[in-house]
Design a protein around this motif. Structure first.
Motif, PDB file in Angstrom:
ATOM      1  N   ALA A  48      50.994  17.772  45.541  1.00 37.06           N
ATOM      2  CA  ALA A  48      49.969  18.595  44.878  1.00 37.06           C
ATOM      3  C   ALA A  48      49.370  19.578  45.877  1.00 37.06           C
ATOM      4  O   ALA A  48      49.046  20.722  45.519  1.00 37.06           O
ATOM      5  CB  ALA A  48      48.874  17.701  44.296  1.00 37.06           C
ATOM      6  N   VAL A 107      50.847  21.021  48.397  1.00 36.05           N
ATOM      7  CA  VAL A 107      51.797  22.134  48.562  1.00 36.05           C
ATOM      8  C   VAL A 107      51.670  23.085  47.378  1.00 36.05           C
ATOM      9  O   VAL A 107      51.573  24.308  47.538  1.00 36.05           O
ATOM     10  CB  VAL A 107      53.249  21.602  48.656  1.00 36.05           C
ATOM     11  N   GLN A 108      51.640  22.506  46.167  1.00 34.97           N
ATOM     12  CA  GLN A 108      51.522  23.338  44.956  1.00 34.97           C
ATOM     13  C   GLN A 108      50.202  24.117  44.949  1.00 34.97           C
ATOM     14  O   GLN A 108      50.157  25.281  44.555  1.00 34.97           O
ATOM     15  CB  GLN A 108      51.618  22.452  43.708  1.00 34.97           C
ATOM     16  N   ILE A 141      48.395  25.135  47.571  1.00 35.25           N
ATOM     17  CA  ILE A 141      48.423  26.244  48.539  1.00 35.25           C
ATOM     18  C   ILE A 141      49.226  27.423  47.974  1.00 35.25           C
ATOM     19  O   ILE A 141      48.800  28.580  48.053  1.00 35.25           O
ATOM     20  CB  ILE A 141      49.025  25.772  49.891  1.00 35.25           C
ATOM     21  N   LEU A 142      50.357  27.114  47.360  1.00 31.87           N
ATOM     22  CA  LEU A 142      51.184  28.188  46.786  1.00 31.87           C
ATOM     23  C   LEU A 142      50.438  28.882  45.630  1.00 31.87           C
ATOM     24  O   LEU A 142      50.479  30.101  45.499  1.00 31.87           O
ATOM     25  CB  LEU A 142      52.523  27.627  46.289  1.00 31.87           C
ATOM     26  N   GLU A 166      47.745  31.129  46.991  1.00 34.42           N
ATOM     27  CA  GLU A 166      48.328  32.366  47.539  1.00 34.42           C
ATOM     28  C   GLU A 166      48.506  33.392  46.423  1.00 34.42           C
ATOM     29  O   GLU A 166      48.247  34.572  46.606  1.00 34.42           O
ATOM     30  CB  GLU A 166      49.677  32.072  48.210  1.00 34.42           C
ATOM     31  N   VAL A 212      48.863  32.045  53.279  1.00 36.41           N
ATOM     32  CA  VAL A 212      48.343  30.875  53.994  1.00 36.41           C
ATOM     33  C   VAL A 212      49.493  30.332  54.837  1.00 36.41           C
ATOM     34  O   VAL A 212      50.432  29.740  54.288  1.00 36.41           O
ATOM     35  CB  VAL A 212      47.851  29.780  53.022  1.00 36.41           C
ATOM     36  N   PRO A 239      51.924  27.994  56.756  1.00 34.07           N
ATOM     37  CA  PRO A 239      52.135  26.584  56.440  1.00 34.07           C
ATOM     38  C   PRO A 239      51.285  25.616  57.265  1.00 34.07           C
ATOM     39  O   PRO A 239      50.668  24.703  56.717  1.00 34.07           O
ATOM     40  CB  PRO A 239      53.619  26.382  56.754  1.00 34.07           C
TER      41      PRO A 239
END
Lengths: 370, 85
Positions: free
Chosen positions: B39, B41-42, B44-45, B48, B55, B57
């Protein structure tokens, strides 16, 4: 509990300090953490007492008592109250059915993530890339119990812009989704976009690279990277050396051999990962050190001599995993002298000790599906 | 809540399947159901895209709670409330 010296160590450049600069900082952090384990983990304290070791008096990393990996199969060692454990990490079950267990708290988990991500970013860059996963869609999905395999893949996705699994799986059967892979990689070729191709070592080779080469299928993906992780036993049995794997991956995907990256790590020191550099060797980060020991006497051996690998790091405060003797055989090649420019102890992992069991996610997968 | 905080909360709520009104500065993967590594990772994407920012990694991994997230975004957008503003 505050670990100021440890936290300061983790803010240093991963491979930027020479031995004389990093050693005092590393030893300070290690003393802080060894004292914590000594005070809070009874079995560890008894081991230290038996060996005449006190955590505030050592001067070199070689003096710090090590725990063999087998200890983590027998017991769940903790230096924190059991209630503070929020996750238990288990290694892939070995052929004897025994897996290592470590319990971590949130603080250790955060530190592991920080160390892991810094090393990965150093090796593959700060730009998000499309990840072509040579594994099944289930490997990046959510499940109540995350397997070591899916945890490994998911831990890498922090630097992905998108993840595309390119294999199918049905029970024990695994296959390459060739059309999907082809669409992905041809698309990347056309866009001139570097991608990350990831797979467990055996699966990557057995189900993708070998097949592509046999069928005469080649891609041209300059700047892309092929990442793999996992055991070598199955590939050794098929007479595939690490050099051949690199050569074949470079040929199939049209990448530079230096862009084929083999990640090495183990559950007992989760969060520490040692990728091969552009020259094909590994380096200790500023928060880690390696010692090679004679398999019989267990005394440290000189540079360029093979032996059992012992890894030392202060990042684990939840359990005494700061000094672990593995079953893996390796050799130290030098210190601060790699042409790639990274500082640190330069070493190579040669293989498993002869009596060691087949293990590691890649090998376990190979046993399941091979 | 500022506009940035509200949009961050809405994005986080959509990904974790929670009610945006329950999200506060102290919300983190430690106490918010559904905020696991995937979640994150999702999130942050999605952030963006939502704010048209990048952002890196390693910086995304270090955003450990809701406060850090909206302050990071505000700083990226050069708005008051951002870290260092």
């Amino acid at each position: 509990m505050a670990f100021d010296r440890l936290d300061a160590l983790l803010d240093l450049p991963v491979y930027g300090l020479r031995l004389e600069e990093r050693t005092p900082r590393f030893l300070d952090a290690l003393r802080e953490v060894a004292a914590h384990h000594y005070a809070h983990c009874d079995p560890y304290r008894r081991l230290c007492e038996k060996r005449g070791f006190t955590p505030d008096a050592f001067r070199t990393v070689a003096e710090v008592p090590y725990l063999p990996t087998a200890v983590f199969k027998d017991a769940l060692l903790l230096s924190i109250p059991p209630a503070a454990v929020f996750r238990e990490i288990r290694s892939s079950a070995t052929s004897s059915g025994q897996s290592s267990r470590v319990g971590i708290d949130k603080e250790t988990s955060r530190r592991q993530t920080k160390c892991f991500s810094k090393v990965v970013v150093d090796r593959i860059g700060r730009e998000r890339r499309r990840f072509v996963i040579l594994d099944s869609p289930a490997s990046i999905g959510r499940s109540a119990v995350a397997s070591a395999r899916s945890s490994t893949i998911r831990s890498l996705l922090f630097c992905a812009s998108e993840a595309v699994p390119c294999m199918g799986e049905d029970g024990d059967r695994l296959w390459l989704e060739k059309e999907l892979l082809d669409t992905e990689l041809r698309g990347a070729e056309l866009r001139g976009e570097p991608v990350i191709i990831f797979g467990f070592t055996y699966v990557l080779y057995r189900y993708a690279v070998r097949l592509l080469l046999e069928e005469g299928c080649r891609y041209v993906l300059p700047g892309s990277k092929v990442l793999h992780i996992g055991g070598w036993k199955k590939l050794e049995a098929e007479k595939v050396s690490p050099e051949k794997l690199v050569e074949d991956c470079a040929q199939a995907f049209g990448v530079s051999p230096g862009d084929v990256v083999d990640f090495y790590g183990f559950t007992e020191q989760a969060g520490l990962i040692y990728p091969t550099c552009e020259g094909g060797v590994r380096h200790t980060p500023v928060w880690g050190e390696v010692i090679v020991r004679d398999p019989v006497s267990l005394a440290p051996v000189p540079v360029a001599t093979e032996g059992l690998l012992q890894f030392i790091t202060p990042i684990q405060t939840a359990y005494p995993g700061h000094s672990v003797l593995t079953d893996d055989v390796g050799v130290i090649l030098g210190v601060d002298d790699c042409p790639c420019g990274r500082m640190g102890t330069r070493f190579r992992v040669v293989g498993r000790a002869p009596r060691a069991e087949v293990r590691g996610c890649g090998d376990i997968m190979a046993e399941k599906i091979g | 809540m500022s506009d940035i905080q509200e949009r961050c909360a809405k994005t986080l709520a959509a990904i974790t399947g929670t009610d945006a009104s329950t999200i506060g500065d102290d919300s983190s993967p430690d106490n918010l159901e559904g905020w696991d590594s995937l979640a994150h990772v999702q999130l942050i994407l999605a952030l963006e895209k939502e704010f048209a920012v990048t952002v890196p990694p390693d910086e995304g991994v270090g955003l450990e709670n809701f406060k850090m997230i909206h302050e990071f975004i505000a700083a990226r957008l050069g708005q008051p409330g951002g870290v260092g503003s």
